[in-house]
Write an enzyme that holds these catalytic residues in place. Structure first.
Site, PDB file in Angstrom:
ATOM      1  N   HIS A 106       0.826  -1.218   0.000  1.00  0.00           N
ATOM      2  CA  HIS A 106       0.000   0.000   0.000  1.00  0.00           C
ATOM      3  C   HIS A 106       0.852   1.257   0.000  1.00  0.00           C
ATOM      4  CE1 HIS A 106       0.609   1.017   4.311  1.00  0.00           C
ATOM      5  NE2 HIS A 106       0.624  -0.281   4.510  1.00  0.00           N
ATOM      6  N   CYS A 146       2.576  -5.101   6.963  1.00  0.00           N
ATOM      7  CA  CYS A 146       2.312  -4.826   5.549  1.00  0.00           C
ATOM      8  C   CYS A 146       3.457  -4.018   4.944  1.00  0.00           C
ATOM      9  CB  CYS A 146       0.989  -4.081   5.392  1.00  0.00           C
ATOM     10  SG  CYS A 146      -0.452  -5.138   5.629  1.00  0.00           S
TER      11      CYS A 146
END
Length: 575
Positions: free
Chosen positions: A470, A489
């Site tokens: 992301h 992440c």
């Protein structure tokens, strides 16, 4: 006795080879004798080969149930391919087909001695027993006619081939046996090691034969060569002890440390000493070498000799070799073939690369998980994107990070554009919640916008770890050398460029439309027409196609466990 009688008869024939009727002419009795002796040796060796086949058959046929085959008293590893190979070959010798030709054995022995430079231990592949056999043969040439000796040596060589080939191809360590698991599926096809052995024996050198099993990574052989080179330097290694008091050395500076830095760089092969310049001055030649060092270790190439540069300089030769060995094994775990378009994230390098048909399309920096929230290693497929995403705070982050902040100040949620929902999805006033007691009963979601932790787009590849790529609003962190700031992440530096590549074959998705979707502030999911592979790897050393070796910090302390496992004798095998 048969060969002695044949020898006497042959010599008699040679002595009487000229009759009185023959014209006088030179007779090369030495050549005749040599040829005759050679024929006798060949006949004797063929008898030995026949007897050796019987000895091999006996070893294979008389194995006790649930026991392993043995040669020279040593347990062999292969229980499937070994008998198959010799049965198909009528139990004949494979490695020595002539009484004066043992070059394949010598090549195999040499390769097994050098297998250490692949991170594997020679003694785990019968190297000592094969070496001893060659030593005995050198001392007593009559052993070439000893059927038991040849049968045992042949079995040792073939068994060593199967095990070494298997480990070079599949890897020696079972990744699932490690505390930090490697979740990338190998998807490697089984390979006919016995057929490759026959081809090698008839058409290739031993090294050429083993090269078929090397990982396809273009820098693998450069890593092997570097391990061999570094081994010659181990005894001369030294460290530099310096106290710069949190400062750094820059071009133009003078310091007593600089001469020692130049000496260490020269020792590592990165600097050519110049006796004409001031040894204590930071000159242009040193600047070029320091930048090379920084590049090889993944640091910003600013030329400043500070904490990180000294860390790279003082990484011991032994540590470098260990990292090469560990990462050769990791490369052996990788699949042989990858998707047409795929993404590779090297967690330890904080980088992401996009490949298409082997060409690098894009490279960018990444931010990965903190030491206590490690980004896992696995592979999947990116199937969809979410533009202007909202972010539902994961339970771990909610418990450890968000709730403590809310307990200190409930205004934290509004400032971060976060909203609270109960179990039925109804909006809740944060002030009405007892955050100390009931905080984990609620869901916290951050709305799309400039502050959203996921930035303007996220790239989804559904997996059990709930990990994805992301964007991020914290752009300044990409300038750091080491970037372990996320909760698992992967934050990426160039999300727009990645979206362009992944959506390049999707009609209507122009660069302008992609940019608009990222800035819209309204969540939109787009399923990719052609999903791309994504591989989250962990490499702390590797070689490039040009032979340049790179090292990285073992940020999650995973190398030591692997190095220990590589040194342990294997108890499982595939052959």
């Amino acid at each position: 006795m048969r060969y002695f009688i044949l020898l006497i008869s042959t010599l008699g024939i040679i002595a009487c080879s000229r009759t009185p009727d023959q014209p006088a002419g030179p007779v090369n009795r030495k050549a005749l004798t040599r040829d005759s002796l050679r024929r006798i040796a060949e006949a004797r060796f063929q008898d030995t080969r026949t007897a050796s086949a019987g000895a091999i058959r006996e070893i294979i046929e008389t194995r006790e149930p649930d026991d392993r085959y043995k040669a020279r008293g040593v347990s062999l590893y292969s229980s499937v391919l070994l008998p198959k190979l010799y049965i198909e070959n009528n139990f004949n010798l494979l490695w020595i087909n002539h009484f004066d030709s043992i070059h394949k054995v010598e090549e195999m022995s040499a390769f097994l001695e050098d297998i250490i430079f692949h991170g594997l231990i020679p003694e785990h592949y019968h190297a000592a027993e094969i070496r001893q056999s060659l030593t005995e043969l050198a001392k007593d040439s009559a052993l070439i006619y000893n059927s038991t000796f040849l049968a045992n040596l042949d079995l040792l060589l073939s068994d060593a081939w199967f095990m070494a080939a298997s480990h070079l191809y599949f890897g020696k360590i079972d990744p699932e046996s490690l505390e930090a698991q490697w979740g990338i599926r190998r998807d490697k096809p089984d390979i006919p090691f016995d057929r490759y052995l026959k081809t090698m024996l008839s058409q290739e050198t031993v090294e050429e034969g083993f090269r078929h099993f090397y990982p396809p990574h273009p820098g693998y052989e450069a890593m092997v060569a570097e391990a061999k080179r570094l081994t010659t330097l181990k005894d001369g290694d030294f460290s530099i002890k310096a106290d710069l008091k949190n400062s750094s050395l820059k071009p133009g500076d003078s310091s007593a440390y600089i001469a020692e830095i130049k000496r260490k760089l020269a020792f590592l092969g990165l600097y050519t000493p110049d006796t004409l310049t001031n040894p204590d001055k930071y000159d242009d030649r040193l600047l070029e070498s320091v930048k090379k060092l920084q590049e090889h270790f993944g640091y910003n190439t600013d030329g400043a000799i500070g904490k990180n540069a000294f860390k790279a300089l003082n990484m011991t030769v032994e540590q470098r070799i260990g990292q090469l060995y560990v990462n050769m094994e990791r490369l052996r775990w990788m699949p042989d073939s990858l998707e047409h378009t795929y993404i590779q994230v090297n967690i330890a390098d904080f980088t992401l690369d996009v490949f298409r048909e082997g060409d690098t399309l894009l490279r960018m920096r990444t931010i990965v998980g903190k030491e206590y929230r490690e980004t896992p290693v696995f592979n999947a497929r990116i199937t969809y994107l979410v533009f202007s995403p909202s972010w539902t705070v994961p339970p771990t982050i909610q418990r450890k990070d968000v709730i403590p902040e809310v307990r200190r100040n409930t205004g934290y949620l509004a400032r971060k554009n976060m909203k609270v929902y109960d179990s039925k999805g109804r909006l809740v006033d944060p002030a009405s919640v007892n955050w100390s007691r009931d905080g984990m009963r609620y869901t916290i979601r951050q709305s799309p916008g400039a502050q959203n932790a996921l930035g303007k787009v996220k790239f989804m590849f559904p997996n059990k770890h709930n990990i994805y790529l992301h964007d991020t609003p914290s752009r300044n962190l990409f300038a750091r050398d080491e970037r372990t700031f996320s909760s698992g992440c992967i934050r990426i530096e160039k999300p727009y460029d990645l979206a362009l590549i992944l959506m390049s074959d999707m009609e209507g998705w122009t660069p302008e439309r992609i940019r608009q979707a990222m800035d819209a502030g309204i969540e939109k999911t787009v399923v990719l027409k052609n999903p791309a592979g994504v591989y989250l790897t962990y490499l702390t050393a590797w070689g490039t196609k040009a032979g340049v070796i790179h090292y990285r910090t073992d940020i999650y302390n995973r190398d030591a466990e692997m190095l220990k496992a590589l040194r342990e004798k294997h108890t499982k095998w595939k052959t």
